[in-house]
Design an enzyme around this catalytic site. Structure first.
Site, PDB file in Angstrom:
ATOM      1  N   LEU A 231       0.757  -1.127  -0.024  1.00  0.00           N
ATOM      2  CA  LEU A 231      -0.064   0.015   0.038  1.00  0.00           C
ATOM      3  C   LEU A 231       1.030   1.309  -0.033  1.00  0.00           C
ATOM      4  O   LEU A 231       1.716   1.434   0.977  1.00  0.00           O
ATOM      5  CB  LEU A 231      -0.884  -0.139   1.232  1.00  0.00           C
ATOM      6  N   ASP A 232       0.632   2.007  -0.936  1.00  0.00           N
ATOM      7  CA  ASP A 232       1.272   3.337  -1.318  1.00  0.00           C
ATOM      8  C   ASP A 232       2.806   3.315  -1.256  1.00  0.00           C
ATOM      9  O   ASP A 232       3.575   4.172  -1.031  1.00  0.00           O
ATOM     10  CB  ASP A 232       1.290   4.322   0.154  1.00  0.00           C
ATOM     11  N   GLU A 233       2.972   2.340  -1.767  1.00  0.00           N
ATOM     12  CA  GLU A 233       4.584   1.865  -1.828  1.00  0.00           C
ATOM     13  C   GLU A 233       4.931   1.622  -3.491  1.00  0.00           C
ATOM     14  O   GLU A 233       6.343   1.219  -3.887  1.00  0.00           O
ATOM     15  CB  GLU A 233       4.993   0.667  -1.087  1.00  0.00           C
TER      16      GLU A 233
END
Lengths: 288, 288, 288, 288
Positions: A231-233
């Protein structure tokens, strides 16, 4: 660029070796392809070579449907090269996922209606009914799949079916407030674009504007990235920022952030549509 | 970039024709030159092709002093190409011209002392004595040529003599408050870099901060450009801006502008030193 | 602003109550103080009122050395107000701490020598000898206190003694590569300004440019903040950013970051010198 | 800001005199008005004092319809002050003028539909039929007045009639490609907001993107200003810029400029709606 020009674009990468640029440009130019854009990059740390080349097909000697094959045989195999050929005639087909917020949606649909991009948007999918009228106001089919813990797998299966039916080539999450499952992501690797409302990697996760307010930053940002299972990476495509002050409340940040989010997401979409992005090692090469 | 790598760089331009990129890259790669950077640009309106290519000389088969000749014979003549070869070993030699303001001077000398750039600064020239101690504090010879209407021609002649003596390859006007004569400019075509304290073409001429204040702009800028005989009309290398408000007095603009001026001028100098600028038609190509 | 004007500035905060602005401005204006700047802020979430007011002392009826007392009695006590009076005549006295990198040091000393700020810099302290000649070139005393695990406490004690001797009012860490102990910090609360070479809270700790490179961000930043005992967590004074691309190596980030760091740190110093910052709840109010 | 709070805002200016801030804040606070925002500015060169003050009406002792009268009698007359009282309950009423380009129109209507602003848009006026369907898609009346040299006076008269009928308080020219006559402007002084697609005062007049391309600037801008009888010379409300390179064609500038134009125009509209702008001497004060 004159949009009536019929072009081919190849994105490629391989281990860095001497002679690649000469070979590739020779292949195109010897076959009477007029090169319109060429941008290459060598990552010396990784020893990798990256290139984007676009040429005019008008006089090109090799038929469109043979280019993939010829390039593989004559160039790519010798260099153990990964590559993909795109044609301007084959418009990318975008599925738009939204929830309740309309600012990115409006920005995208306005550009679409104004023919700013070489793209088709055959459908919009949401987990809420709220934006149905906005979408239909633009004459685009709207599908609603409410998501709960229990039905998520089943609903995503239906969504994927729909994407297949509509021949979708990439997905844009325009403030879609659901986490996409790894199974879904695996069907569209580096083909799902998200907008996160912070300057990543600062303020990952939920409520980044609240976190930014609490930390007292003087600048807020937005980040568009390809979605991965972390996530968000995922690989960052585009970011931008705007100044704030101690006067700005969380609500003010949300408002200022909206303008950032829509601009940053639209720039990322535009780069993707133009085949200017290539992902390697969880980072993007953004060709000029 | 690792500064110990020994490189050659060619800047070239000619009428756009099919096959140039292939020919040039083949020339370098067949002679075992490892290409480190390649950026090309086609101006379709002008029908002109531009390219900058840099390669590692370590294994290059052609001796350094023959490259110019070979490239002319094997490539340039066929395409009626203008080109210039540069070597990283041959450091550009900068003459710095100043008057009374010290902010750009300090910024440049600090970078120089910190070895940020691949350049030599053998001397500083001024029309005033004010900055002598600053310059000498950095251990650089300082020459003062006061300019009046009557002595301008004679003083410039002495300056040119000095530049020749010191083998100067380019000149930087770091807030030098004198207009350079056409004769002087003709000796260093596209080799004199000026910083103008406005966002050109807004506020040409004298006192741009006063003019910006009077007009009530919300943003001020600075512009670095090559000097031509048309005042403030030369090819722009770099620009940047900063926000101001109604609270800012002319003095505030001057202060805020100083930070802009020094950053913009230093970026332009850096681009010039790296041979990333090429002038055509009174505009710059700035290669990446 | 005309620097010869003799001014007083009060920074104040208290629980938000009706009537404060009227009372404070009345106090100044009834005593023939000409208000030159007034900026107030109410944090509705915290119920706190903040204000900065600056006035011309030329005609002010209350003697300079009585202002603190009168304001306390007539205004502050009624509102349970925290406040501090500053006079333009009393120049802040800055101690500069450096290690081996010279870019921020040069930027600060150049402004100092050019009299850009109303400040005194009586000494520079370092844990290395490297920058002695640079500092002495500007005619400022340089003290070196090499720090090891074993001598840190003793060396900091000597540094503090020196700061006291020189009547230092605030400390600037200009890329000083040592963590300041809580004891040291407690002597200069909200009076130690640091520059961190990232866009906080992204990339805290060591080697932020390496981390930014690895994450593949498209923008890098720098952050100036007051030092607290939580590393990189103190109140942010100023931030700024610059664009990077996939072409930029870690070395390129370091170089681009240097220009950011020096500008951001100098802006923060300037705000502090002008008494425009007030810390509350680990955040800064930056008055205009 | 919580939009359900009922507020009054006064914009005022007069010759700078001692005691004004105290008097004004006392007037509000003695009558149990809770000040929510106060921003003042003194133009020392012009000797003018400017102030914006906003307060909560919930407990305010003076009835809404008497505030104007009381303020005039008790404050303004003593200082020979120009002022205007605004109430949050009285929504500004915007007339939108467009021609054929839809990007600013879409941006404004999307914000309107998303209730981002405290404004009414009762009608859209155009000199072409092209955007009728877009406007009607948002449920707003669309009026078309084609303009020729011969009918301009008559058509403007009809437009003015319509504006009066709809109680329009300000006009926004969202890329309206007609020059407004002095007679029209005189009816809405400092109440007509235009977006010019350049960084004024650079590139006034027609085709600024072509001019910017020709000049080879590295940054383009957009400017929102109040319309005066001097074309492109009115008081600037907001400006912003974006970077371009030698690669950008005029078409690219037009595309990049669209995003600038819509953001800059919308920011200016937002400032106007919030009564944060005050015009003096052909410049704006933009209160915070």
């Amino acid at each position: 660029m004159n949009k009536t020009v019929n072009t081919a674009t190849i994105l490629m990468h391989c281990d860095d070796q001497i002679g690649i640029v000469a070979k590739v440009t020779e292949f195109i130019q010897n076959n009477r392809g007029n090169i319109l854009a060429l941008d290459q990059h060598v990552d010396h740390e990784e020893g990798q070579f990256f290139m984007r080349i676009m040429w005019d097909l008008a006089e090109f000697a090799i038929p469109k449907d043979k280019i993939q094959d010829y390039f593989q045989t004559l160039i790519a195999s010798a260099y153990n090269m990964q590559f993909k050929v795109y044609f301007s005639e084959d418009k990318p087909r975008m599925a738009l996922f939204v929830s309740k917020m309309d600012h990115c949606l409006f920005d995208i649909l306005a550009r679409y209606q104004g023919r700013e991009w070489n793209v088709e948007i055959p459908l919009v999918i949401s987990n809420h009914e709220d934006l149905r009228s906005v979408v239909e106001q633009f004459g685009i089919p709207f599908y609603c799949f409410p998501i709960t813990k229990d039905n998520k797998e089943a609903q995503e299966a239906k969504e994927l079916e729909l994407l297949e039916k509509y021949n979708i080539t990439f997905v844009v999450l325009a403030r879609y407030m659901q986490i996409i499952s790894p199974e879904f992501i695996s069907k569209y690797p580096n083909k799902i674009i998200n907008i996160h409302h912070s300057f990543l990697p600062a303020f990952t996760g939920a409520k980044p504007y609240h976190a930014a307010y609490k930390r007292g930053v003087k600048i807020i940002g937005a980040t568009s990235h390809y979605v991965t299972t972390d996530l968000d990476e995922g690989p960052i495509i585009e970011q931008d920022v705007t100044r704030i002050t101690h006067r700005d409340t969380v609500d003010d940040l949300v408002l200022k952030g909206r303008d950032l989010e829509k601009i940053v997401l639209s720039r990322a979409i535009n780069l993707h549509i133009q085949r200017k992005t290539l992902v390697y090692n969880n980072k993007t090469i953004v060709f000029s």
